[in-house]
Design an enzyme around this catalytic site. Structure first.
Site, PDB file in Angstrom:
ATOM      1  N   TRP A  36       0.860  -1.295  -0.053  1.00  0.00           N
ATOM      2  CA  TRP A  36      -0.061   0.003  -0.080  1.00  0.00           C
ATOM      3  C   TRP A  36       0.952   1.300  -0.049  1.00  0.00           C
ATOM      4  O   TRP A  36       0.570   2.333  -0.046  1.00  0.00           O
ATOM      5  CB  TRP A  36      -1.015   0.426   1.150  1.00  0.00           C
ATOM      6  CG  TRP A  36      -0.277  -0.381   2.344  1.00  0.00           C
ATOM      7  CD1 TRP A  36       0.255   0.468   3.458  1.00  0.00           C
ATOM      8  CD2 TRP A  36      -0.307  -1.718   3.052  1.00  0.00           C
ATOM      9  NE1 TRP A  36       0.707  -0.032   4.430  1.00  0.00           N
ATOM     10  CE2 TRP A  36       0.411  -1.633   4.204  1.00  0.00           C
ATOM     11  CE3 TRP A  36      -0.803  -2.914   2.631  1.00  0.00           C
ATOM     12  CZ2 TRP A  36       0.477  -2.897   5.185  1.00  0.00           C
ATOM     13  CZ3 TRP A  36      -0.526  -4.056   3.315  1.00  0.00           C
ATOM     14  CH2 TRP A  36      -0.126  -3.888   4.555  1.00  0.00           C
ATOM     15  N   GLU A  49      -5.665   0.413   5.754  1.00  0.00           N
ATOM     16  CA  GLU A  49      -6.195   0.845   7.153  1.00  0.00           C
ATOM     17  C   GLU A  49      -7.135  -0.167   7.900  1.00  0.00           C
ATOM     18  O   GLU A  49      -7.236  -0.426   9.105  1.00  0.00           O
ATOM     19  CB  GLU A  49      -6.765   2.166   7.135  1.00  0.00           C
ATOM     20  CG  GLU A  49      -5.363   3.312   7.099  1.00  0.00           C
ATOM     21  CD  GLU A  49      -4.382   3.289   7.949  1.00  0.00           C
ATOM     22  OE1 GLU A  49      -4.643   2.699   9.053  1.00  0.00           O
ATOM     23  OE2 GLU A  49      -3.200   3.607   7.570  1.00  0.00           O
ATOM     24  N   GLN A  54      -6.471  -4.150  14.142  1.00  0.00           N
ATOM     25  CA  GLN A  54      -6.160  -5.187  15.065  1.00  0.00           C
ATOM     26  C   GLN A  54      -5.584  -6.676  14.486  1.00  0.00           C
ATOM     27  O   GLN A  54      -5.715  -7.798  14.894  1.00  0.00           O
ATOM     28  CB  GLN A  54      -7.628  -5.762  15.785  1.00  0.00           C
ATOM     29  CG  GLN A  54      -8.739  -4.646  15.886  1.00  0.00           C
ATOM     30  CD  GLN A  54      -9.471  -4.950  17.069  1.00  0.00           C
ATOM     31  OE1 GLN A  54      -8.615  -5.511  18.122  1.00  0.00           O
ATOM     32  NE2 GLN A  54     -10.441  -4.266  17.198  1.00  0.00           N
ATOM     33  N   LEU A  92      -9.663 -13.225   7.827  1.00  0.00           N
ATOM     34  CA  LEU A  92      -9.156 -12.121   8.591  1.00  0.00           C
ATOM     35  C   LEU A  92      -9.822 -11.609   9.837  1.00  0.00           C
ATOM     36  O   LEU A  92      -9.278 -10.886  10.653  1.00  0.00           O
ATOM     37  CB  LEU A  92      -9.349 -10.634   7.653  1.00  0.00           C
ATOM     38  CG  LEU A  92      -8.162 -10.406   7.068  1.00  0.00           C
ATOM     39  CD1 LEU A  92      -8.360  -9.103   6.149  1.00  0.00           C
ATOM     40  CD2 LEU A  92      -6.938 -10.049   7.790  1.00  0.00           C
ATOM     41  N   GLY A  93     -11.094 -12.180  10.087  1.00  0.00           N
ATOM     42  CA  GLY A  93     -11.917 -11.855  11.301  1.00  0.00           C
ATOM     43  C   GLY A  93     -12.283 -10.367  11.400  1.00  0.00           C
ATOM     44  O   GLY A  93     -12.104  -9.632  10.553  1.00  0.00           O
ATOM     45  N   TYR A  94     -12.979 -10.404  12.431  1.00  0.00           N
ATOM     46  CA  TYR A  94     -13.674  -9.000  12.685  1.00  0.00           C
ATOM     47  C   TYR A  94     -14.480  -8.711  11.485  1.00  0.00           C
ATOM     48  O   TYR A  94     -13.980  -7.504  10.747  1.00  0.00           O
ATOM     49  CB  TYR A  94     -12.679  -8.142  13.205  1.00  0.00           C
ATOM     50  CG  TYR A  94     -11.997  -8.123  14.360  1.00  0.00           C
ATOM     51  CD1 TYR A  94     -12.462  -8.056  15.663  1.00  0.00           C
ATOM     52  CD2 TYR A  94     -10.592  -8.873  14.509  1.00  0.00           C
ATOM     53  CE1 TYR A  94     -11.888  -8.392  16.818  1.00  0.00           C
ATOM     54  CE2 TYR A  94     -10.017  -9.264  15.685  1.00  0.00           C
ATOM     55  CZ  TYR A  94     -10.434  -8.949  16.744  1.00  0.00           C
ATOM     56  OH  TYR A  94      -9.970  -9.397  17.943  1.00  0.00           O
ATOM     57  N   TYR A 130      -8.365   7.538  14.636  1.00  0.00           N
ATOM     58  CA  TYR A 130      -7.161   7.140  14.045  1.00  0.00           C
ATOM     59  C   TYR A 130      -7.287   7.108  12.717  1.00  0.00           C
ATOM     60  O   TYR A 130      -6.451   7.565  11.866  1.00  0.00           O
ATOM     61  CB  TYR A 130      -6.699   5.950  14.804  1.00  0.00           C
ATOM     62  CG  TYR A 130      -5.900   5.317  13.906  1.00  0.00           C
ATOM     63  CD1 TYR A 130      -4.338   5.777  13.992  1.00  0.00           C
ATOM     64  CD2 TYR A 130      -6.012   4.230  12.917  1.00  0.00           C
ATOM     65  CE1 TYR A 130      -3.583   5.106  12.877  1.00  0.00           C
ATOM     66  CE2 TYR A 130      -5.146   3.860  12.138  1.00  0.00           C
ATOM     67  CZ  TYR A 130      -3.826   4.134  12.235  1.00  0.00           C
ATOM     68  OH  TYR A 130      -2.973   3.716  11.180  1.00  0.00           O
ATOM     69  N   ASP A 148      -1.779   5.866  17.538  1.00  0.00           N
ATOM     70  CA  ASP A 148      -2.436   4.434  17.647  1.00  0.00           C
ATOM     71  C   ASP A 148      -1.433   3.790  18.560  1.00  0.00           C
ATOM     72  O   ASP A 148      -0.789   4.546  19.557  1.00  0.00           O
ATOM     73  CB  ASP A 148      -2.397   3.734  16.440  1.00  0.00           C
ATOM     74  CG  ASP A 148      -0.733   3.546  15.795  1.00  0.00           C
ATOM     75  OD1 ASP A 148      -0.006   4.271  16.259  1.00  0.00           O
ATOM     76  OD2 ASP A 148      -0.694   2.819  14.955  1.00  0.00           O
ATOM     77  N   CYS A 213      18.182   3.318  17.637  1.00  0.00           N
ATOM     78  CA  CYS A 213      16.976   4.293  17.390  1.00  0.00           C
ATOM     79  C   CYS A 213      17.474   5.669  16.942  1.00  0.00           C
ATOM     80  O   CYS A 213      18.175   6.220  17.522  1.00  0.00           O
ATOM     81  CB  CYS A 213      16.198   4.317  18.610  1.00  0.00           C
ATOM     82  SG  CYS A 213      14.810   5.485  18.516  1.00  0.00           S
TER      83      CYS A 213
HETATM   84 FE1  SF4 Z   1      11.772   3.686  21.719  1.00  0.00          FE
HETATM   85 FE2  SF4 Z   1      14.139   3.403  22.600  1.00  0.00          FE
HETATM   86 FE3  SF4 Z   1      13.801   4.760  20.614  1.00  0.00          FE
HETATM   87 FE4  SF4 Z   1      12.962   5.661  23.026  1.00  0.00          FE
HETATM   88  S1  SF4 Z   1      14.958   5.335  22.153  1.00  0.00           S
HETATM   89  S2  SF4 Z   1      11.794   5.795  21.062  1.00  0.00           S
HETATM   90  S3  SF4 Z   1      12.242   3.668  23.865  1.00  0.00           S
HETATM   91  S4  SF4 Z   1      13.257   2.468  20.655  1.00  0.00           S
END
Ligand code: SF4
Length: 353
Positions: A36, A49, A54, A92-94, A130, A148, A213
């Protein structure tokens, strides 16, 4: 300004700008290739969406591909009959999602131009805050932030917000204004998808990948090392329910029960019969015992082989004899189709031995 923002480095607008840029760059580079997202269209966004509510991405993928083949546009979907729509959704349910999507297509397809604002989308069947934010930001660049479960997880961790929420929905409602303040209004669709993607692929519920991250330098709990403490959601009480199901056959047919139309979430879908104790006789084997969880209820379903009383009123119990050939054509609840196939295999093997 939101209370949470005032105590955080993101209170500075320069930091918020940098945060948005970092997230958008990361999303541009690392987003998963999903059907998508490649050659996106309003129709693909809406279908995805609905399907993703779920339901995991990996489960949705084959259904999405088949759905697009069967119903390639709002117009094609609007013209389809409900039986075909439910059949396309089988497994898929629901199923209320399929019915609402069908109704939505019927509303949308005759329109000369489709309104772009979230308020209009909120009036359509099956669309909540949402979905209206997701659809209008992705398809029409509207500055509407999504909030979400993934976004809740990312936000509560970034802000180390430990408020105990009674459930996911109340957490989403409470954090939506904060999500809105952080939104990149020039690229709201990509920003929203970036936040959700971060929650889905990096900020996992357990063992989030904080060291890699992209927004670690803005994340209080990521730096502190306690992200799994957030979000704090009240534990829901689990319930347990036992259900007795009946395996009854004759000649070349299996007895199935079709849930009545109306508000029943399985309306129109076939299942192995239940609640027909007075209509059956000659209990034979316990063929299978199945466990499954729906919402907060843990179900144990035992399938017994029985015969049917000759004078049984089939209509009263919404029962129908379905020939083995017809089974493929009707819409059967996903788990029940698997159970039926499993039991047939079991009988086939026994006859063979
Ligand atoms: Fe999530 Fe860790 Fe990134 Fe914070 S640093 S948003 S806890 S993955």
């Amino acid at each position: 300004m939101n209370n949470l923002l005032t105590k955080h480095i993101l209170k500075e607008s320069k930091n918020r700008e940098d945060f948005r840029k970092i997230l958008l760059t990361w999303y541009g580079k690392y987003q998963r290739e999903l059907p998508w997202r490649t050659k996106p269209s309003l129709y693909k966004t809406v279908v995805s969406e609905f399907m993703l509510q779920q339901t995991r991405v990996s489960t949705v993928l084959p259904y999405f591909a088949n759905w697009l083949k069967k119903f390639p546009s709002f117009t094609a979907l609007a013209k389809a009959n409900e039986e075909d729509v439910l059949k396309g959704w089988e497994g898929l349910g629901y199923y209320s999602r399929a019915r609402n999507l069908h109704k939505l297509a019927k509303t949308i397809s005759p329109l000369k131009s489709i309104p772009k604002d979230a308020k209009f989308w909120l009036t359509l069947p099956g669309i909540g805050p949402y979905a209206s934010a997701a659809i209008t930001s992705i398809s029409f660049n509207q500055a509407e932030a999504v909030c979400d479960g993934n976004v809740v997880r990312v936000l509560t961790r970034i802000f180390s917000h430990g408020e105990l929420f009674k459930d996911g929905a109340s957490a989403q409602k409470k954090l939506q204004p904060l999500a809105q303040q952080l939104l990149d209004t020039t690229e709201p669709g990509n920003y929203n998808q970036g936040m959700m993607e971060l929650g889905a692929t990096v900020c996992h519920r357990q063992s989030p990948l904080c060291t890699t991250c992209p927004v670690l330098s803005y994340c209080t709990s990521g730096q502190r090392g306690d992200p799994e403490m957030f979000p704090a959601l009240a534990k829901k009480k689990k319930t347990f329910e036992k259900i007795k199901r009946y395996w009854i056959t004759r000649d070349n047919a299996l007895l199935l029960q079709r849930a009545k139309t109306g508000t029943n979430r399985l309306a129109g879908i076939y299942e192995l019969p239940k609640d027909i104790e007075s209509e059956v006789k000659n209990k034979k084997n316990l063929l299978a015992k199945k466990r499954r969880v729906i919402g907060q209820t843990d179900y144990e379903e035992s399938i017994y082989q029985f015969s049917l009383h000759l004078n049984c009123d089939l209509d009263k119990h919404s029962l129908e004899w379905i020939s083995w050939d017809e089974l493929k054509k009707i819409t059967i609840s996903g788990p029940h189709r698997k159970w039926i196939e499993e039991i047939r295999r079991l009988f086939a093997e026994q006859n063979f031995q």
